[in-house]
Design a protein around this motif. Structure first.
Motif, mmCIF file in Angstrom:
data_model
loop_
_atom_site.group_PDB
_atom_site.id
_atom_site.type_symbol
_atom_site.label_atom_id
_atom_site.label_comp_id
_atom_site.label_asym_id
_atom_site.label_seq_id
_atom_site.Cartn_x
_atom_site.Cartn_y
_atom_site.Cartn_z
ATOM 1 N N UNK A 234 -15.252 44.118 -4.324
ATOM 2 C CA UNK A 234 -15.412 43.837 -5.898
ATOM 3 C C UNK A 234 -14.779 42.728 -6.438
ATOM 4 N N UNK A 235 -15.019 42.187 -7.527
ATOM 5 C CA UNK A 235 -14.228 41.218 -8.373
ATOM 6 C C UNK A 235 -14.466 39.800 -7.785
ATOM 7 N N UNK A 236 -13.763 38.867 -8.483
ATOM 8 C CA UNK A 236 -14.187 37.383 -8.289
ATOM 9 C C UNK A 236 -14.122 37.222 -6.798
ATOM 10 N N UNK A 237 -14.794 36.138 -6.188
ATOM 11 C CA UNK A 237 -14.841 35.723 -4.830
ATOM 12 C C UNK A 237 -13.546 34.805 -4.561
ATOM 13 N N UNK A 238 -13.045 35.097 -3.631
ATOM 14 C CA UNK A 238 -11.583 34.445 -3.287
ATOM 15 C C UNK A 238 -12.033 32.934 -2.966
ATOM 16 N N UNK A 239 -10.576 32.394 -3.422
ATOM 17 C CA UNK A 239 -10.400 30.970 -3.036
ATOM 18 C C UNK A 239 -10.518 30.655 -1.643
ATOM 19 N N UNK A 240 -11.179 29.306 -1.175
ATOM 20 C CA UNK A 240 -10.956 29.123 0.122
ATOM 21 C C UNK A 240 -9.538 29.144 0.711
ATOM 22 N N UNK A 241 -9.214 29.804 1.737
ATOM 23 C CA UNK A 241 -8.032 29.804 2.359
ATOM 24 C C UNK A 241 -7.325 28.473 2.788
ATOM 25 N N UNK A 242 -8.384 27.360 2.978
ATOM 26 C CA UNK A 242 -7.650 26.053 3.151
ATOM 27 C C UNK A 242 -7.127 25.402 1.816
#
Length: 64
Positions: free
Chosen positions: A32-40
């Motif tokens: 749930x929640x906001x999509x994560x940022x790109x790990x790179x």
């Protein structure tokens, strides 16, 4: 981009796939929640922060 630019040179030296795998191993996906940022992006920002000796606000630290 200039292939001699220090950041372009650094991009080619960082083992991105290994770092992203390690990052993903220790940060399980959330449902749930906001999509994560790109790990790179996150890893790259940390590398730049440390190379430039910046604090969390992007400023040079002040020493007493």
């Amino acid at each position: 981009m200039d292939p001699n630019n220090r950041w372009v040179v650094l991009i080619n030296q960082v083992p991105w796939d290994d770092l992203v795998s390690l990052f993903n191993k220790h940060t399980p996906p959330k449902g749930t929640g906001r999509p994560p940022l790109n790990p790179r992006v996150l890893i790259g920002a940390l590398i730049i922060k440390h190379i430039l000796n910046l604090d969390d606000r992007g400023q040079l630290p002040r020493y007493m």
